[in-house]
Design a protein around this motif. Structure first.
Motif, PDB file in Angstrom:
ATOM      1  N   ALA A  52     -13.922 -22.469  -2.481  1.00  0.00           N
ATOM      2  CA  ALA A  52     -14.440 -23.791  -2.844  1.00  0.00           C
ATOM      3  C   ALA A  52     -15.924 -23.868  -2.544  1.00  0.00           C
ATOM      4  O   ALA A  52     -16.466 -23.078  -1.760  1.00  0.00           O
ATOM      5  CB  ALA A  52     -13.685 -24.875  -2.077  1.00  0.00           C
ATOM      6  N   ALA A  53     -16.591 -24.818  -3.164  1.00  0.00           N
ATOM      7  CA  ALA A  53     -18.004 -25.053  -2.870  1.00  0.00           C
ATOM      8  C   ALA A  53     -18.155 -25.425  -1.397  1.00  0.00           C
ATOM      9  O   ALA A  53     -17.361 -26.186  -0.845  1.00  0.00           O
ATOM     10  CB  ALA A  53     -18.544 -26.157  -3.762  1.00  0.00           C
ATOM     11  N   GLN A  54     -19.161 -24.855  -0.762  1.00  0.00           N
ATOM     12  CA  GLN A  54     -19.375 -25.080   0.669  1.00  0.00           C
ATOM     13  C   GLN A  54     -20.866 -25.285   0.935  1.00  0.00           C
ATOM     14  O   GLN A  54     -21.709 -24.735   0.238  1.00  0.00           O
ATOM     15  CB  GLN A  54     -18.855 -23.888   1.483  1.00  0.00           C
ATOM     16  N   THR A  55     -21.161 -26.078   1.967  1.00  0.00           N
ATOM     17  CA  THR A  55     -22.552 -26.351   2.342  1.00  0.00           C
ATOM     18  C   THR A  55     -22.752 -25.991   3.807  1.00  0.00           C
ATOM     19  O   THR A  55     -21.935 -26.351   4.660  1.00  0.00           O
ATOM     20  CB  THR A  55     -22.905 -27.833   2.125  1.00  0.00           C
TER      21      THR A  55
ATOM     22  N   SER B  78     -11.120 -11.918  -8.865  1.00  0.00           N
ATOM     23  CA  SER B  78     -12.249 -12.569  -8.217  1.00  0.00           C
ATOM     24  C   SER B  78     -12.411 -13.990  -8.720  1.00  0.00           C
ATOM     25  O   SER B  78     -11.947 -14.344  -9.810  1.00  0.00           O
ATOM     26  CB  SER B  78     -13.542 -11.790  -8.452  1.00  0.00           C
ATOM     27  N   SER B  79     -13.075 -14.783  -7.933  1.00  0.00           N
ATOM     28  CA  SER B  79     -13.457 -16.138  -8.314  1.00  0.00           C
ATOM     29  C   SER B  79     -14.741 -16.478  -7.575  1.00  0.00           C
ATOM     30  O   SER B  79     -15.088 -15.849  -6.570  1.00  0.00           O
ATOM     31  CB  SER B  79     -12.346 -17.146  -8.005  1.00  0.00           C
ATOM     32  N   ALA B  80     -15.448 -17.481  -8.080  1.00  0.00           N
ATOM     33  CA  ALA B  80     -16.762 -17.802  -7.524  1.00  0.00           C
ATOM     34  C   ALA B  80     -16.884 -19.297  -7.251  1.00  0.00           C
ATOM     35  O   ALA B  80     -16.172 -20.120  -7.830  1.00  0.00           O
ATOM     36  CB  ALA B  80     -17.867 -17.339  -8.468  1.00  0.00           C
ATOM     37  N   ALA B  81     -17.813 -19.624  -6.370  1.00  0.00           N
ATOM     38  CA  ALA B  81     -18.119 -21.021  -6.062  1.00  0.00           C
ATOM     39  C   ALA B  81     -19.565 -21.116  -5.613  1.00  0.00           C
ATOM     40  O   ALA B  81     -20.155 -20.123  -5.166  1.00  0.00           O
ATOM     41  CB  ALA B  81     -17.184 -21.560  -4.973  1.00  0.00           C
ATOM     42  N   ASN B  82     -20.131 -22.299  -5.724  1.00  0.00           N
ATOM     43  CA  ASN B  82     -21.510 -22.513  -5.293  1.00  0.00           C
ATOM     44  C   ASN B  82     -21.574 -22.752  -3.789  1.00  0.00           C
ATOM     45  O   ASN B  82     -20.846 -23.579  -3.249  1.00  0.00           O
ATOM     46  CB  ASN B  82     -22.123 -23.710  -6.021  1.00  0.00           C
TER      47      ASN B  82
ATOM     48  N   ASN C 141     -36.247 -26.184   1.223  1.00  0.00           N
ATOM     49  CA  ASN C 141     -35.303 -26.601   2.262  1.00  0.00           C
ATOM     50  C   ASN C 141     -33.834 -26.583   1.854  1.00  0.00           C
ATOM     51  O   ASN C 141     -32.961 -26.832   2.685  1.00  0.00           O
ATOM     52  CB  ASN C 141     -35.653 -27.986   2.812  1.00  0.00           C
ATOM     53  N   SER C 142     -33.532 -26.288   0.594  1.00  0.00           N
ATOM     54  CA  SER C 142     -32.135 -26.201   0.180  1.00  0.00           C
ATOM     55  C   SER C 142     -32.026 -25.324  -1.055  1.00  0.00           C
ATOM     56  O   SER C 142     -32.827 -25.455  -1.986  1.00  0.00           O
ATOM     57  CB  SER C 142     -31.572 -27.594  -0.118  1.00  0.00           C
ATOM     58  N   GLY C 143     -31.048 -24.418  -1.053  1.00  0.00           N
ATOM     59  CA  GLY C 143     -30.831 -23.551  -2.200  1.00  0.00           C
ATOM     60  C   GLY C 143     -29.351 -23.403  -2.484  1.00  0.00           C
ATOM     61  O   GLY C 143     -28.526 -23.438  -1.560  1.00  0.00           O
ATOM     62  N   VAL C 144     -28.987 -23.282  -3.750  1.00  0.00           N
ATOM     63  CA  VAL C 144     -27.590 -23.136  -4.159  1.00  0.00           C
ATOM     64  C   VAL C 144     -27.392 -21.739  -4.730  1.00  0.00           C
ATOM     65  O   VAL C 144     -28.110 -21.319  -5.642  1.00  0.00           O
ATOM     66  CB  VAL C 144     -27.192 -24.197  -5.202  1.00  0.00           C
ATOM     67  N   TYR C 145     -26.416 -21.027  -4.178  1.00  0.00           N
ATOM     68  CA  TYR C 145     -26.137 -19.653  -4.590  1.00  0.00           C
ATOM     69  C   TYR C 145     -24.657 -19.528  -4.959  1.00  0.00           C
ATOM     70  O   TYR C 145     -23.795 -19.960  -4.194  1.00  0.00           O
ATOM     71  CB  TYR C 145     -26.462 -18.664  -3.465  1.00  0.00           C
ATOM     72  N   SER C 146     -24.390 -18.940  -6.114  1.00  0.00           N
ATOM     73  CA  SER C 146     -23.008 -18.662  -6.495  1.00  0.00           C
ATOM     74  C   SER C 146     -22.541 -17.408  -5.766  1.00  0.00           C
ATOM     75  O   SER C 146     -23.197 -16.366  -5.815  1.00  0.00           O
ATOM     76  CB  SER C 146     -22.894 -18.455  -8.004  1.00  0.00           C
ATOM     77  N   VAL C 147     -21.402 -17.521  -5.067  1.00  0.00           N
ATOM     78  CA  VAL C 147     -20.838 -16.401  -4.320  1.00  0.00           C
ATOM     79  C   VAL C 147     -19.461 -16.071  -4.887  1.00  0.00           C
ATOM     80  O   VAL C 147     -18.650 -16.973  -5.137  1.00  0.00           O
ATOM     81  CB  VAL C 147     -20.735 -16.745  -2.821  1.00  0.00           C
ATOM     82  N   THR C 148     -19.199 -14.799  -5.095  1.00  0.00           N
ATOM     83  CA  THR C 148     -17.934 -14.329  -5.640  1.00  0.00           C
ATOM     84  C   THR C 148     -17.081 -13.723  -4.529  1.00  0.00           C
ATOM     85  O   THR C 148     -17.564 -12.904  -3.749  1.00  0.00           O
ATOM     86  CB  THR C 148     -18.166 -13.273  -6.733  1.00  0.00           C
ATOM     87  N   ALA C 149     -15.813 -14.144  -4.474  1.00  0.00           N
ATOM     88  CA  ALA C 149     -14.841 -13.570  -3.544  1.00  0.00           C
ATOM     89  C   ALA C 149     -13.885 -12.689  -4.334  1.00  0.00           C
ATOM     90  O   ALA C 149     -13.388 -13.097  -5.395  1.00  0.00           O
ATOM     91  CB  ALA C 149     -14.072 -14.669  -2.821  1.00  0.00           C
ATOM     92  N   SER C 150     -13.628 -11.477  -3.858  1.00  0.00           N
ATOM     93  CA  SER C 150     -12.772 -10.516  -4.563  1.00  0.00           C
ATOM     94  C   SER C 150     -11.646 -10.045  -3.665  1.00  0.00           C
ATOM     95  O   SER C 150     -11.760 -10.050  -2.435  1.00  0.00           O
ATOM     96  CB  SER C 150     -13.599  -9.307  -5.027  1.00  0.00           C
ATOM     97  N   ASP C 151     -10.521  -9.611  -4.311  1.00  0.00           N
ATOM     98  CA  ASP C 151      -9.443  -9.003  -3.536  1.00  0.00           C
ATOM     99  C   ASP C 151      -9.295  -7.536  -3.921  1.00  0.00           C
ATOM    100  O   ASP C 151     -10.009  -7.031  -4.798  1.00  0.00           O
ATOM    101  CB  ASP C 151      -8.131  -9.776  -3.704  1.00  0.00           C
TER     102      ASP C 151
END
Length: 207
Positions: free
Chosen positions: A26-29, A114-118, A99-109
């Protein structure tokens, strides 16, 4: 067979379960303080996999463990750290960066799903130390000088006002605060200074 003889048997077809379920992320901050050293942890991304464990993380834009701007690195366990380039950049200085940046991160098994979230990385401000500037003041011989706040060249990147200065014994004369001769590391408040209570008197006939 060719002679017309035949026999029968049961054939069992077993379906093998394949891991076709992508990890959930999920998207996380996350927030981290400015002025961090290279290698400092700034976030730990969390993801889950119904069929096992998440085997790796990557930045979606590059498909690698390093962000496209080169400022962050993510481990296979989801730990995001500041790179040497990141530590030297504006993203590590609250007063200079966005002061703030959004990066898409992919999680793989392990099965390749795989799936991605910001993931938002937000830099928080730290109260930086103020600075002062040297100043030369010329006065007439045997004449006292009353110091004011502007004499200390005070600046503060966080916008804080000068509240006090630490003064030491001068080498050729006397410095008094409210009529009392100062000793090394005497604290003079800005109210005392602007109230005309910090006064320098040169040695007699000094020039």
């Amino acid at each position: 067979d060719a002679a017309g003889n035949s026999s029968a048997a049961n054939i069992t077809l077993n379906e093998t379960d394949l891991d076709d379920s992508a990890p959930t992320i999920a998207a996380q901050t996350f927030s981290y303080a400015e002025n961090r050293a290279a290698g400092a942890t700034v976030a730990t991304v969390v993801a889950a996999d119904n069929s096992g464990t998440v085997s790796g993380f990557s930045f979606t834009a590059t498909g690698t463990n390093t962000s496209a701007d080169g400022f962050y690195s993510i481990s296979n366990t989801g730990v995001i750290t500041l790179t040497a380039d990141g530590a030297a950049s504006a993203v590590n200085d609250f007063e200079l960066g966005s002061n703030s940046g959004v990066y898409s991160v992919t999680a793989s098994d392990a099965a390749g799903n795989s799936s991605a979230a910001n993931i938002t990385l937000a830099e928080s401000n730290v109260n930086d130390a103020p600075s002062g500037a040297d100043k030369a003041i010329t006065i007439n011989e045997d004449t006292s000088y009353t110091l004011v706040g502007a004499d200390f060249g005070f600046t503060d990147v966080d916008g804080n006002a000068l509240t006090a200065v630490t003064v030491n014994v001068p080498s050729n004369g006397t410095l008094t605060l409210n009529g009392v001769t100062v000793t090394d590391t005497t604290l003079a408040t800005i109210a005392q200074i602007n109230g005309g209570l910090l006064r320098f008197t040169p040695a007699l006939n000094a020039n």
